[in-house]
Design a protein around this motif. Structure first.
Motif, mmCIF file in Angstrom:
data_model
loop_
_atom_site.group_PDB
_atom_site.id
_atom_site.type_symbol
_atom_site.label_atom_id
_atom_site.label_comp_id
_atom_site.label_asym_id
_atom_site.label_seq_id
_atom_site.Cartn_x
_atom_site.Cartn_y
_atom_site.Cartn_z
ATOM 1 N N THR A 193 0.828 -1.210 0.000
ATOM 2 C CA THR A 193 0.000 0.000 0.000
ATOM 3 C C THR A 193 0.859 1.255 0.000
ATOM 4 O OG1 THR A 193 -1.751 -1.154 1.232
ATOM 5 C CG2 THR A 193 -1.810 1.264 1.227
ATOM 6 N N LEU A 194 1.892 1.269 0.832
ATOM 7 C CA LEU A 194 2.788 2.427 0.920
ATOM 8 C C LEU A 194 3.522 2.643 -0.396
ATOM 9 C CD1 LEU A 194 3.974 4.639 2.730
ATOM 10 C CD2 LEU A 194 5.744 2.997 3.423
ATOM 11 N N CYS A 195 3.997 1.581 -1.014
ATOM 12 C CA CYS A 195 4.714 1.695 -2.286
ATOM 13 C C CYS A 195 3.821 2.265 -3.382
ATOM 14 C CB CYS A 195 5.261 0.329 -2.714
ATOM 15 S SG CYS A 195 6.658 -0.257 -1.747
ATOM 16 N N VAL A 196 2.601 1.758 -3.465
ATOM 17 C CA VAL A 196 1.656 2.242 -4.483
ATOM 18 C C VAL A 196 1.332 3.708 -4.248
ATOM 19 C CG1 VAL A 196 -0.705 2.026 -5.369
ATOM 20 C CG2 VAL A 196 0.670 -0.029 -4.922
ATOM 21 N N LEU A 197 1.103 4.070 -2.991
ATOM 22 C CA LEU A 197 0.775 5.454 -2.645
ATOM 23 C C LEU A 197 1.927 6.401 -2.973
ATOM 24 C CD1 LEU A 197 -1.390 7.255 -1.353
ATOM 25 C CD2 LEU A 197 -0.317 6.829 0.869
ATOM 26 N N LEU A 198 3.142 6.021 -2.593
ATOM 27 C CA LEU A 198 4.311 6.859 -2.856
ATOM 28 C C LEU A 198 4.578 6.986 -4.346
ATOM 29 C CD1 LEU A 198 6.786 5.708 -0.047
ATOM 30 C CD2 LEU A 198 5.597 7.904 -0.216
ATOM 31 N N THR A 203 4.703 10.411 -8.906
ATOM 32 C CA THR A 203 4.455 10.514 -10.348
ATOM 33 C C THR A 203 3.604 11.732 -10.671
ATOM 34 O OG1 THR A 203 4.602 8.105 -10.599
ATOM 35 C CG2 THR A 203 3.523 9.328 -12.358
ATOM 36 N N LEU A 204 2.568 11.960 -9.876
ATOM 37 C CA LEU A 204 1.718 13.139 -10.100
ATOM 38 C C LEU A 204 2.507 14.434 -9.932
ATOM 39 C CD1 LEU A 204 -1.552 12.009 -8.283
ATOM 40 C CD2 LEU A 204 -1.227 12.310 -10.751
ATOM 41 N N LEU A 205 3.396 14.455 -8.956
ATOM 42 C CA LEU A 205 4.220 15.648 -8.744
ATOM 43 C C LEU A 205 5.217 15.841 -9.881
ATOM 44 C CD1 LEU A 205 4.822 15.399 -4.886
ATOM 45 C CD2 LEU A 205 3.468 17.127 -6.110
ATOM 46 N N LYS A 206 5.708 14.747 -10.435
ATOM 47 C CA LYS A 206 6.618 14.854 -11.575
ATOM 48 C C LYS A 206 5.890 15.396 -12.799
ATOM 49 C CE LYS A 206 9.741 12.009 -12.752
ATOM 50 N NZ LYS A 206 10.798 13.040 -12.723
ATOM 51 N N SER A 234 10.101 3.165 -4.591
ATOM 52 C CA SER A 234 8.818 2.493 -4.363
ATOM 53 C C SER A 234 8.646 1.309 -5.320
ATOM 54 C CB SER A 234 7.656 3.483 -4.510
ATOM 55 O OG SER A 234 7.608 4.052 -5.805
ATOM 56 N N VAL A 235 9.114 1.463 -6.566
ATOM 57 C CA VAL A 235 9.050 0.350 -7.516
ATOM 58 C C VAL A 235 9.948 -0.790 -7.055
ATOM 59 C CG1 VAL A 235 9.610 -0.390 -9.870
ATOM 60 C CG2 VAL A 235 8.434 1.784 -9.489
ATOM 61 N N PHE A 236 11.165 -0.456 -6.639
ATOM 62 C CA PHE A 236 12.119 -1.456 -6.168
ATOM 63 C C PHE A 236 11.529 -2.255 -5.001
ATOM 64 C CE2 PHE A 236 15.678 -3.246 -3.951
ATOM 65 C CZ PHE A 236 16.686 -3.433 -4.884
ATOM 66 N N LEU A 237 11.004 -1.551 -4.009
ATOM 67 C CA LEU A 237 10.472 -2.217 -2.822
ATOM 68 C C LEU A 237 9.186 -2.983 -3.114
ATOM 69 C CD1 LEU A 237 11.105 0.520 -0.096
ATOM 70 C CD2 LEU A 237 12.282 -1.675 -0.361
ATOM 71 N N PHE A 238 8.392 -2.478 -4.056
ATOM 72 C CA PHE A 238 7.151 -3.165 -4.435
ATOM 73 C C PHE A 238 7.472 -4.545 -5.002
ATOM 74 C CE2 PHE A 238 3.916 -4.358 -7.533
ATOM 75 C CZ PHE A 238 2.744 -4.155 -6.826
ATOM 76 N N ILE A 239 8.386 -4.601 -5.953
ATOM 77 C CA ILE A 239 8.738 -5.878 -6.574
ATOM 78 C C ILE A 239 9.444 -6.791 -5.580
ATOM 79 C CG2 ILE A 239 10.087 -6.995 -8.386
ATOM 80 C CD1 ILE A 239 7.626 -5.522 -9.405
ATOM 81 N N LYS A 240 10.326 -6.226 -4.772
ATOM 82 C CA LYS A 240 11.007 -7.036 -3.753
ATOM 83 C C LYS A 240 9.995 -7.666 -2.799
ATOM 84 C CE LYS A 240 14.395 -6.747 0.016
ATOM 85 N NZ LYS A 240 15.293 -5.873 0.813
ATOM 86 N N THR A 241 8.994 -6.904 -2.413
ATOM 87 C CA THR A 241 7.974 -7.392 -1.488
ATOM 88 C C THR A 241 7.103 -8.460 -2.130
ATOM 89 O OG1 THR A 241 7.934 -5.234 -0.386
ATOM 90 C CG2 THR A 241 6.079 -6.704 0.031
ATOM 91 N N ILE A 242 6.743 -8.258 -3.396
ATOM 92 C CA ILE A 242 5.935 -9.255 -4.115
ATOM 93 C C ILE A 242 6.620 -10.617 -4.109
ATOM 94 C CG2 ILE A 242 5.135 -9.945 -6.418
ATOM 95 C CD1 ILE A 242 3.337 -7.899 -5.075
#
Length: 333
Positions: A193-198, A203-206, A234-242
């Motif tokens: 959840t945190l990774c998706v939110l971040l 991305t929106l700010l970019k 966030s992408v790195f941690l998302f995939i690592k967590t999956i």
């Protein structure tokens, strides 16, 4: 403690798969130019994928830092792996396109990686002799300086606090190493959840602020902004967590055919980087110049192009990897 990696790491291959897909997506969306859909510029979709190069650097740091390096052997192996494909595809670019003047700008990532490879033995000593607290100190300065530099740039203040040593591709190496080795104390659901939110927020700010490319004596396309650091992390941690536990997405990715495909693309990713430039920034660009499309048609064509270039690039590199001599210089590892 010195790490010795004896086999491939599944989530690292998945990250490389995702990173090369993101590189191709960025270049395809740049072809949209001023096209819009529902008053939204299609080219802005590229910000969804701007984590690509930082992710590649983070993967490099994960795999190469805190290892025992014998300098001569290391340089001989790594520089051959990087430079042979660079030289070969530069020749291909010069022979089959008219993009002679773009050799350095199109292949900027490969040129940057040459510098990174040369620097790793030095940075490796810092990692080997540093505590977690000292590495965190480095990363905190990296993040603070990324924020300050973007603020200074926005305010047109170009002579201010100068700790630019922290503001280089090397910092992404160290960030990747840190996240690779950092134990996660949060639950699976909280982390995802945190990774998706971040990722969504950064991305929106970019999109709102745009890219910030650091300029020193030479220009670089590497985005070192705070938002880019958050997006890539966030992408790195998302995939690592999956890949950390048995869940629905992991079960899908662990299907034999999908697993083999991810591994093959991971191994072909460096070669695909070179091929996609020729396919997109030369041949696909010529195609777009001859067409008159609506915004919707442009978006559909780009999505088709992303998948096509991804698969064609992969197939070409895999075929080359089966041919003697070419298998040494095609970027398949």
């Amino acid at each position: 403690m010195i790490r010795i990696l004896t086999k491939r790491i599944e989530y690292i291959d998945a990250l490389k798969f995702l990173a090369i897909f993101a590189v191709i997506s960025i270049h395809c969306f740049t072809l949209a130019d001023e096209a819009e859909i529902l008053h939204f510029k299609i080219i802005n979709f590229e910000h969804l994928f701007r984590f690509a190069v930082p992710l590649f650097l983070m993967i490099t740091g994960s795999l190469l830092l805190n290892k025992e390096i014998e300098l001569k052997k290391y340089l001989n192996r790594r520089l051959k792996r990087i430079c042979y494909p660079l030289i070969f595809f530069t020749i291909v670019l010069l022979v089959f396109t008219t993009l002679y003047e773009f050799v350095f700008s199109f292949y900027w990532y490969a040129w940057m990686i040459v510098g990174v490879v040369l620097a790793i033995p030095i940075i490796n000593k810092f990692i080997q002799h540093s505590s977690d607290r000292e590495i965190e100190y480095y990363l905190v300065i990296f993040i603070i300086f990324s924020i300050l530099t973007q603020i200074f740039h926005t305010l047109k203040v170009y002579n201010a606090l100068d700790i630019s040593f922290f503001y280089t591709p090397i910092s992404y190496l160290i960030l990747g190493y840190y996240l690779f080795n950092r134990e996660n104390n949060y639950s699976f659901k909280k982390t995802i959840t945190l990774c998706v939110l971040l990722f969504a927020i950064s991305t929106l700010l970019k999109i709102a602020i745009g890219n910030y490319y650091y300029t020193h004596d030479f220009d670089t396309y590497l985005d070192l902004s705070f938002f880019q650091i958050i997006q890539a992390s966030s992408v790195f941690l998302f995939i690592k967590t999956i890949y950390s536990e048995n869940n629905i997405l992991y079960k899908i990715l662990n299907q034999n055919a999908i697993k083999k495909f991810i591994l093959s693309v991971s191994r072909a990713s460096y070669g695909m980087f070179f091929i996609q430039h020729i396919l997109i920034l030369y041949y696909a660009k010529l195609l777009f110049m001859t067409l008159s499309l609506t915004g919707t048609q442009t978006l559909i064509l780009i999505l088709i192009l992303i998948i096509s270039v991804f698969l064609i690039s992969w197939i070409i590199i895999v075929i080359m990897s089966k041919i003697p001599i070419l298998n040494k210089i095609c970027g398949y590892s």
